[in-house]
Design a protein around this motif. Structure first.
Motif, PDB file in Angstrom:
ATOM      1  N   ARG A 149       1.027  -1.188  -0.009  1.00 26.14           N
ATOM      2  CA  ARG A 149      -0.127  -0.073   0.091  1.00 26.14           C
ATOM      3  C   ARG A 149       0.816   1.296  -0.074  1.00 26.14           C
ATOM      4  O   ARG A 149       0.596   2.327  -0.850  1.00 26.14           O
ATOM      5  CB  ARG A 149      -1.011  -0.169   1.249  1.00 26.14           C
ATOM      6  N   ARG A 150       1.774   1.190   0.927  1.00 26.04           N
ATOM      7  CA  ARG A 150       2.709   2.390   0.836  1.00 26.04           C
ATOM      8  C   ARG A 150       3.490   2.624  -0.619  1.00 26.04           C
ATOM      9  O   ARG A 150       3.690   3.772  -1.015  1.00 26.04           O
ATOM     10  CB  ARG A 150       3.901   2.143   1.840  1.00 26.04           C
ATOM     11  N   HIS A 151       3.815   1.447  -1.041  1.00 26.33           N
ATOM     12  CA  HIS A 151       4.457   1.711  -2.479  1.00 26.33           C
ATOM     13  C   HIS A 151       3.659   2.329  -3.429  1.00 26.33           C
ATOM     14  O   HIS A 151       4.053   3.149  -4.386  1.00 26.33           O
ATOM     15  CB  HIS A 151       5.050   0.195  -2.701  1.00 26.33           C
ATOM     16  N   GLN A 152       2.288   1.912  -3.281  1.00 25.42           N
ATOM     17  CA  GLN A 152       1.247   2.344  -4.299  1.00 25.42           C
ATOM     18  C   GLN A 152       1.090   3.865  -4.136  1.00 25.42           C
ATOM     19  O   GLN A 152       1.126   4.865  -5.082  1.00 25.42           O
ATOM     20  CB  GLN A 152       0.229   1.753  -4.432  1.00 25.42           C
ATOM     21  N   GLU A 153       1.063   4.177  -2.847  1.00 31.05           N
ATOM     22  CA  GLU A 153       0.798   5.577  -2.283  1.00 31.05           C
ATOM     23  C   GLU A 153       1.903   6.550  -2.848  1.00 31.05           C
ATOM     24  O   GLU A 153       1.603   7.639  -3.247  1.00 31.05           O
ATOM     25  CB  GLU A 153       0.276   5.835  -0.984  1.00 31.05           C
ATOM     26  N   ALA A 154       3.148   6.022  -2.659  1.00 27.85           N
ATOM     27  CA  ALA A 154       4.310   6.569  -3.105  1.00 27.85           C
ATOM     28  C   ALA A 154       4.324   6.893  -4.531  1.00 27.85           C
ATOM     29  O   ALA A 154       4.876   8.153  -4.992  1.00 27.85           O
ATOM     30  CB  ALA A 154       5.591   5.971  -2.778  1.00 27.85           C
ATOM     31  N   GLN A 155       3.886   5.956  -5.357  1.00 32.94           N
ATOM     32  CA  GLN A 155       3.723   6.190  -6.841  1.00 32.94           C
ATOM     33  C   GLN A 155       2.785   7.476  -7.061  1.00 32.94           C
ATOM     34  O   GLN A 155       3.196   8.166  -7.791  1.00 32.94           O
ATOM     35  CB  GLN A 155       3.550   5.011  -7.445  1.00 32.94           C
ATOM     36  N   ILE A 156       1.933   7.585  -6.362  1.00 36.83           N
ATOM     37  CA  ILE A 156       0.840   8.541  -6.586  1.00 36.83           C
ATOM     38  C   ILE A 156       1.463  10.024  -6.217  1.00 36.83           C
ATOM     39  O   ILE A 156       1.385  10.812  -6.838  1.00 36.83           O
ATOM     40  CB  ILE A 156      -0.468   8.202  -5.680  1.00 36.83           C
ATOM     41  N   ARG A 157       2.028   9.907  -5.172  1.00 40.41           N
ATOM     42  CA  ARG A 157       2.999  11.021  -4.740  1.00 40.41           C
ATOM     43  C   ARG A 157       3.947  11.755  -5.655  1.00 40.41           C
ATOM     44  O   ARG A 157       3.853  12.913  -6.125  1.00 40.41           O
ATOM     45  CB  ARG A 157       3.263  11.018  -3.371  1.00 40.41           C
ATOM     46  N   ARG A 158       4.676  10.569  -6.068  1.00 41.64           N
ATOM     47  CA  ARG A 158       5.538  10.953  -7.232  1.00 41.64           C
ATOM     48  C   ARG A 158       4.809  11.600  -8.488  1.00 41.64           C
ATOM     49  O   ARG A 158       5.620  12.571  -9.118  1.00 41.64           O
ATOM     50  CB  ARG A 158       6.327   9.761  -7.800  1.00 41.64           C
ATOM     51  N   THR A 159       3.784  11.074  -8.949  1.00 39.68           N
ATOM     52  CA  THR A 159       2.914  11.507 -10.181  1.00 39.68           C
ATOM     53  C   THR A 159       2.733  12.909  -9.680  1.00 39.68           C
ATOM     54  O   THR A 159       2.932  13.688 -10.519  1.00 39.68           O
ATOM     55  CB  THR A 159       1.882  10.586 -10.449  1.00 39.68           C
ATOM     56  N   HIS A 160       2.221  13.178  -8.643  1.00 40.42           N
ATOM     57  CA  HIS A 160       1.718  14.471  -8.346  1.00 40.42           C
ATOM     58  C   HIS A 160       3.090  15.549  -8.286  1.00 40.42           C
ATOM     59  O   HIS A 160       2.629  16.778  -8.640  1.00 40.42           O
ATOM     60  CB  HIS A 160       1.087  14.606  -6.782  1.00 40.42           C
ATOM     61  N   ARG A 161       4.008  14.993  -7.626  1.00 43.36           N
ATOM     62  CA  ARG A 161       5.142  15.936  -7.563  1.00 43.36           C
ATOM     63  C   ARG A 161       5.685  16.389  -8.916  1.00 43.36           C
ATOM     64  O   ARG A 161       5.940  17.500  -9.095  1.00 43.36           O
ATOM     65  CB  ARG A 161       6.450  15.200  -6.608  1.00 43.36           C
ATOM     66  N   LEU A 162       5.735  15.259  -9.762  1.00 43.66           N
ATOM     67  CA  LEU A 162       6.049  15.854 -11.250  1.00 43.66           C
ATOM     68  C   LEU A 162       5.139  16.594 -11.790  1.00 43.66           C
ATOM     69  O   LEU A 162       5.539  17.631 -12.634  1.00 43.66           O
ATOM     70  CB  LEU A 162       6.245  14.492 -11.815  1.00 43.66           C
ATOM     71  N   ALA A 163       3.829  16.403 -11.599  1.00 43.09           N
ATOM     72  CA  ALA A 163       3.038  17.266 -12.132  1.00 43.09           C
ATOM     73  C   ALA A 163       2.821  18.654 -11.779  1.00 43.09           C
ATOM     74  O   ALA A 163       2.788  19.483 -12.693  1.00 43.09           O
ATOM     75  CB  ALA A 163       1.569  16.708 -12.173  1.00 43.09           C
ATOM     76  N   ARG A 164       3.000  18.751 -10.547  1.00 43.36           N
ATOM     77  CA  ARG A 164       3.223  20.207  -9.676  1.00 43.36           C
ATOM     78  C   ARG A 164       4.344  20.977 -10.562  1.00 43.36           C
ATOM     79  O   ARG A 164       4.382  22.090 -10.506  1.00 43.36           O
ATOM     80  CB  ARG A 164       3.385  19.923  -8.262  1.00 43.36           C
ATOM     81  N   ARG A 165       5.589  20.231 -10.356  1.00 40.55           N
ATOM     82  CA  ARG A 165       6.808  20.841 -10.785  1.00 40.55           C
ATOM     83  C   ARG A 165       6.608  21.297 -12.375  1.00 40.55           C
ATOM     84  O   ARG A 165       6.987  22.387 -12.795  1.00 40.55           O
ATOM     85  CB  ARG A 165       7.903  19.719 -10.876  1.00 40.55           C
ATOM     86  N   ARG A 166       6.110  20.413 -13.221  1.00 42.29           N
ATOM     87  CA  ARG A 166       5.904  20.740 -14.717  1.00 42.29           C
ATOM     88  C   ARG A 166       5.056  22.075 -14.593  1.00 42.29           C
ATOM     89  O   ARG A 166       5.146  22.920 -15.543  1.00 42.29           O
ATOM     90  CB  ARG A 166       5.250  19.617 -15.512  1.00 42.29           C
ATOM     91  N   ALA A 167       3.755  21.932 -13.892  1.00 41.28           N
ATOM     92  CA  ALA A 167       2.983  23.095 -14.162  1.00 41.28           C
ATOM     93  C   ALA A 167       3.294  24.395 -13.671  1.00 41.28           C
ATOM     94  O   ALA A 167       3.220  25.554 -14.172  1.00 41.28           O
ATOM     95  CB  ALA A 167       1.685  22.999 -13.176  1.00 41.28           C
TER      96      ALA A 167
END
Length: 182
Positions: A149-167
């Motif tokens: 579960r922590r691994h899956q949640e971490a992947q979501i946080r990574r996606t959000h970090r990258l999207a925020r940085r890109r925006a």
């Protein structure tokens, strides 16, 4: 003479979550307090960074530096005399980066009551070589349902970090093109 194709770097064997999991414990003293008489949040953040750094270094097999700290949450105040336990583990790995999850627990040093969660954070570390350049880390292998579960949640946080940085980058470029750069 023909050049031979370079073979890709062999994949490092994975390491189980438990291989680098650690707990750092510290008794809070008067020198750790803020103006309100409770432990300063910066003191807790340093303990969090220390524990996460130890875990990242263990997992990667060498130096690792803090790249970011996400979602530092303070749930309850920590007081002088509290025994603070900072529990950390690698939740996710990329090529050279790792997300480390941290839970902060506190209990009175002189009581036998169970520790209570007082904070949590997620940090991203980059493994570096002796020149400070990124180096490859082994994949983390989740062992339990909680780890998965922590691994899956971490992947979501990574996606959000990258999207925020890109925006943010796109917005800054747009403002600069319009002559509105601050």
């Amino acid at each position: 003479m023909t050049a031979q194709a370079q073979s890709p770097e062999p994949a490092a064997p994975g390491k189980p979550t438990s291989a680098s999991r650690t707990t750092l414990s510290h008794i809070m003293t008067g020198s750790d307090t803020n103006l309100l008489g409770t432990v300063h949040g910066g003191v807790i953040m340093k303990l969090v960074d220390d524990a996460a750094g130890a875990v990242a270094g263990r997992h990667s097999g060498g130096p690792a530096v803090t790249a970011s700290m996400d979602e530092m949450v303070f749930l309850e105040p920590v007081r002088v005399g509290d025994l603070v336990h900072v529990k950390a583990q690698v939740n996710w790995t990329g090529r050279s980066s790792m997300e480390v999850g941290v839970r902060v627990m506190a209990e009175r040093w002189n009581e036998s009551t169970p520790a209570q969660q007082v904070g949590s954070a997620y940090l991203v570390f980059a493994a570096v070589d002796e020149e400070g350049k990124p180096r490859t880390v082994p994949p983390v292998v989740p062992e339990t349902e909680r780890d998965r579960r922590r691994h899956q949640e971490a992947q979501i946080r990574r996606t959000h970090r990258l999207a925020r940085r890109r925006a943010i980058k796109e917005l800054r470029e747009k403002r600069a093109a319009e002559g509105m750069d601050d």
